[in-house]
Scaffold this motif. Structure first.
Motif, PDB file in Angstrom:
ATOM      1  N   UNK A  24       0.802  -1.214   0.000  1.00  0.00           N
ATOM      2  CA  UNK A  24       0.000   0.000   0.000  1.00  0.00           C
ATOM      3  C   UNK A  24       0.835   1.263   0.000  1.00  0.00           C
ATOM      4  N   UNK A  25       2.049   1.184  -0.564  1.00  0.00           N
ATOM      5  CA  UNK A  25       2.896   2.363  -0.677  1.00  0.00           C
ATOM      6  C   UNK A  25       3.782   2.656   0.512  1.00  0.00           C
ATOM      7  N   UNK A  26       3.738   1.789   1.522  1.00  0.00           N
ATOM      8  CA  UNK A  26       4.588   1.998   2.699  1.00  0.00           C
ATOM      9  C   UNK A  26       5.291   0.689   3.067  1.00  0.00           C
ATOM     10  N   UNK A  27       6.459   0.784   3.729  1.00  0.00           N
ATOM     11  CA  UNK A  27       7.181  -0.437   4.094  1.00  0.00           C
ATOM     12  C   UNK A  27       6.383  -1.295   5.074  1.00  0.00           C
ATOM     13  N   UNK A  28       6.536  -2.592   4.955  1.00  0.00           N
ATOM     14  CA  UNK A  28       5.844  -3.535   5.834  1.00  0.00           C
ATOM     15  C   UNK A  28       6.049  -3.198   7.306  1.00  0.00           C
ATOM     16  N   UNK A  29       7.271  -2.897   7.701  1.00  0.00           N
ATOM     17  CA  UNK A  29       7.550  -2.665   9.119  1.00  0.00           C
ATOM     18  C   UNK A  29       6.846  -1.420   9.643  1.00  0.00           C
ATOM     19  N   UNK A  30       6.539  -0.475   8.746  1.00  0.00           N
ATOM     20  CA  UNK A  30       5.784   0.707   9.163  1.00  0.00           C
ATOM     21  C   UNK A  30       4.447   0.303   9.775  1.00  0.00           C
ATOM     22  N   UNK A  31       3.737  -0.618   9.132  1.00  0.00           N
ATOM     23  CA  UNK A  31       2.413  -1.001   9.599  1.00  0.00           C
ATOM     24  C   UNK A  31       2.477  -1.680  10.969  1.00  0.00           C
ATOM     25  N   UNK A  32       3.505  -2.495  11.161  1.00  0.00           N
ATOM     26  CA  UNK A  32       3.656  -3.150  12.459  1.00  0.00           C
ATOM     27  C   UNK A  32       3.921  -2.130  13.551  1.00  0.00           C
ATOM     28  N   UNK A  92      18.469  -5.421  11.285  1.00  0.00           N
ATOM     29  CA  UNK A  92      19.727  -6.027  10.846  1.00  0.00           C
ATOM     30  C   UNK A  92      20.873  -5.074  11.168  1.00  0.00           C
ATOM     31  N   UNK A  93      22.035  -5.599  11.561  1.00  0.00           N
ATOM     32  CA  UNK A  93      23.181  -4.723  11.830  1.00  0.00           C
ATOM     33  C   UNK A  93      23.476  -3.825  10.626  1.00  0.00           C
ATOM     34  N   UNK A  94      23.619  -2.543  10.870  1.00  0.00           N
ATOM     35  CA  UNK A  94      23.873  -1.574   9.815  1.00  0.00           C
ATOM     36  C   UNK A  94      22.634  -0.871   9.306  1.00  0.00           C
ATOM     37  N   UNK A  95      21.440  -1.355   9.709  1.00  0.00           N
ATOM     38  CA  UNK A  95      20.186  -0.749   9.241  1.00  0.00           C
ATOM     39  C   UNK A  95      19.599   0.250  10.239  1.00  0.00           C
ATOM     40  N   UNK A  96      20.285   0.479  11.342  1.00  0.00           N
ATOM     41  CA  UNK A  96      19.707   1.316  12.398  1.00  0.00           C
ATOM     42  C   UNK A  96      19.405   2.731  11.909  1.00  0.00           C
ATOM     43  N   UNK A  97      20.351   3.354  11.236  1.00  0.00           N
ATOM     44  CA  UNK A  97      20.153   4.730  10.775  1.00  0.00           C
ATOM     45  C   UNK A  97      19.059   4.790   9.705  1.00  0.00           C
ATOM     46  N   UNK A  98      19.049   3.814   8.825  1.00  0.00           N
ATOM     47  CA  UNK A  98      18.008   3.769   7.793  1.00  0.00           C
ATOM     48  C   UNK A  98      16.627   3.699   8.432  1.00  0.00           C
ATOM     49  N   UNK A  99      16.454   2.828   9.413  1.00  0.00           N
ATOM     50  CA  UNK A  99      15.153   2.680  10.062  1.00  0.00           C
ATOM     51  C   UNK A  99      14.758   3.960  10.802  1.00  0.00           C
ATOM     52  N   UNK A 100      15.740   4.610  11.410  1.00  0.00           N
ATOM     53  CA  UNK A 100      15.432   5.844  12.131  1.00  0.00           C
ATOM     54  C   UNK A 100      14.947   6.937  11.176  1.00  0.00           C
ATOM     55  N   UNK A 101      15.661   7.109  10.076  1.00  0.00           N
ATOM     56  CA  UNK A 101      15.351   8.208   9.164  1.00  0.00           C
ATOM     57  C   UNK A 101      14.233   7.877   8.184  1.00  0.00           C
ATOM     58  N   UNK A 102      14.291   6.682   7.604  1.00  0.00           N
ATOM     59  CA  UNK A 102      13.379   6.350   6.511  1.00  0.00           C
ATOM     60  C   UNK A 102      12.090   5.666   6.973  1.00  0.00           C
ATOM     61  N   UNK A 103      12.044   5.237   8.221  1.00  0.00           N
ATOM     62  CA  UNK A 103      10.827   4.618   8.737  1.00  0.00           C
ATOM     63  C   UNK A 103      10.233   5.474   9.863  1.00  0.00           C
ATOM     64  N   UNK A 104      10.967   5.620  10.948  1.00  0.00           N
ATOM     65  CA  UNK A 104      10.430   6.313  12.126  1.00  0.00           C
ATOM     66  C   UNK A 104      10.192   7.791  11.844  1.00  0.00           C
ATOM     67  N   UNK A 105      11.226   8.486  11.371  1.00  0.00           N
ATOM     68  CA  UNK A 105      11.096   9.930  11.154  1.00  0.00           C
ATOM     69  C   UNK A 105      10.258  10.251   9.915  1.00  0.00           C
ATOM     70  N   UNK A 108      10.243   4.833  20.243  1.00  0.00           N
ATOM     71  CA  UNK A 108      10.864   3.679  19.597  1.00  0.00           C
ATOM     72  C   UNK A 108      12.376   3.756  19.761  1.00  0.00           C
ATOM     73  N   UNK A 109      12.940   2.702  20.306  1.00  0.00           N
ATOM     74  CA  UNK A 109      14.392   2.557  20.450  1.00  0.00           C
ATOM     75  C   UNK A 109      14.845   1.546  19.400  1.00  0.00           C
ATOM     76  N   UNK A 110      15.898   1.874  18.663  1.00  0.00           N
ATOM     77  CA  UNK A 110      16.376   0.988  17.598  1.00  0.00           C
ATOM     78  C   UNK A 110      17.714   0.382  18.003  1.00  0.00           C
ATOM     79  N   UNK A 111      17.831  -0.935  17.842  1.00  0.00           N
ATOM     80  CA  UNK A 111      19.105  -1.600  18.117  1.00  0.00           C
ATOM     81  C   UNK A 111      19.339  -2.677  17.072  1.00  0.00           C
ATOM     82  N   UNK A 112      20.582  -3.113  16.952  1.00  0.00           N
ATOM     83  CA  UNK A 112      20.952  -4.134  15.977  1.00  0.00           C
ATOM     84  C   UNK A 112      20.729  -5.518  16.560  1.00  0.00           C
TER      85      UNK A 112
END
Length: 238
Positions: free
Chosen positions: A28-36, A53-66, A74-78
């Motif tokens: 529906x135009x958004x990443x799966x993890x967004x809905x969860x 996944x290790x190395x995806x923390x910044x991506x998830x913070x900027x491209x999903x959460x923010x 939401x706290x993000x860890x590897x």
């Protein structure tokens, strides 16, 4: 009670047969993890730990959460190489005074507050609880040659889902034990496939089964994407 949640999104999604990790595939135009994560914004927890996944923390913070304006709680860890490594990392990232923790697969976007509350209430009473639903089909046990060996009573069989919810001190102590002894346990053929199995194997606690939902599916294969698309409107998650 102080409630926490661990959402697991560190898998590779190999069965999806895609170059994009399953948790980032668009529905529906958004990443799966967004809905969860959006579903967990309505949950009873004070803190949600997203294990990536290790190395995806910044991506998830900027491209999903923010990007999608998700909760600042939401706290993000590897995570690690195996699911149990990721669960352990998520548990360690929660506040130490957490009483109850929900552990949830990030690929199950159609969880709801009612399911969460049922598992939390059951865990508060029984120490350990998982949601699931009775199986609809007859199940056959196979022998080593691929022939039907037995037919278990369908009335006693459940499809187990997540969240799986526990006393935080209990599940944390069991994962610490697993972390210390996993090489020996793996060498003896023990394969921990879910959190309830850890409780069943290493403690005297019984795991209470509570009602989930047949909609609380895990997105695993390409066919599941089409089913998820059809459920988005029903859950008003766009």
């Amino acid at each position: 009670m102080k409630i926490g949640a661990v959402v697991l999104a560190a898998g590779s999604g190999s069965r999806m047969k895609s170059s994009v990790k399953k948790q980032y595939m668009e529905i529906g135009g958004k990443p799966l993890i967004y809905y969860t994560l959006k579903a967990f914004e309505k949950g009873p927890q004070e803190v949600t730990v997203l294990v990536t996944s290790p190395g995806d923390e910044e991506y998830c913070q900027k491209e999903i959460v923010e990007k999608y304006g998700l909760s600042s709680d939401i706290v993000i860890c590897a995570g690690g190489a195996e699911r149990y490594d990721s669960v352990y990392a998520g548990l360690m990232a929660l506040p130490k005074d957490t009483d109850i923790v929900m552990i949830h697969d990030g690929a199950r976007p159609f969880v709801n507050r009612q399911i969460m509350d049922r598992t939390v209430n059951a865990a508060a009473e029984y120490t350990a609880a998982v949601c699931g639903m009775p199986v609809k089909d007859t199940i056959k046990m196979a022998d080593n040659e691929g022939f039907a060996a037995s037919t278990p009573d369908r009335k006693k069989l459940w499809m187990v889902q997540t969240p799986q919810t526990f006393s935080y001190p209990l599940i944390k102590s069991l994962y610490e034990k697993l972390e210390q002894e996993k090489e020996v346990l793996i060498a003896h053929g023990l394969n921990i496939t879910d959190d309830a199995m850890l409780v069943e194997t290493f403690s005297d606690k019984k795991v209470k089964l509570v009602e989930g939902s047949y909609d609380n599916i895990k997105i695993t294969t390409p066919e599941d994407i089409a089913l998820a698309e059809s459920l988005i409107d029903k859950y008003d998650m766009i």
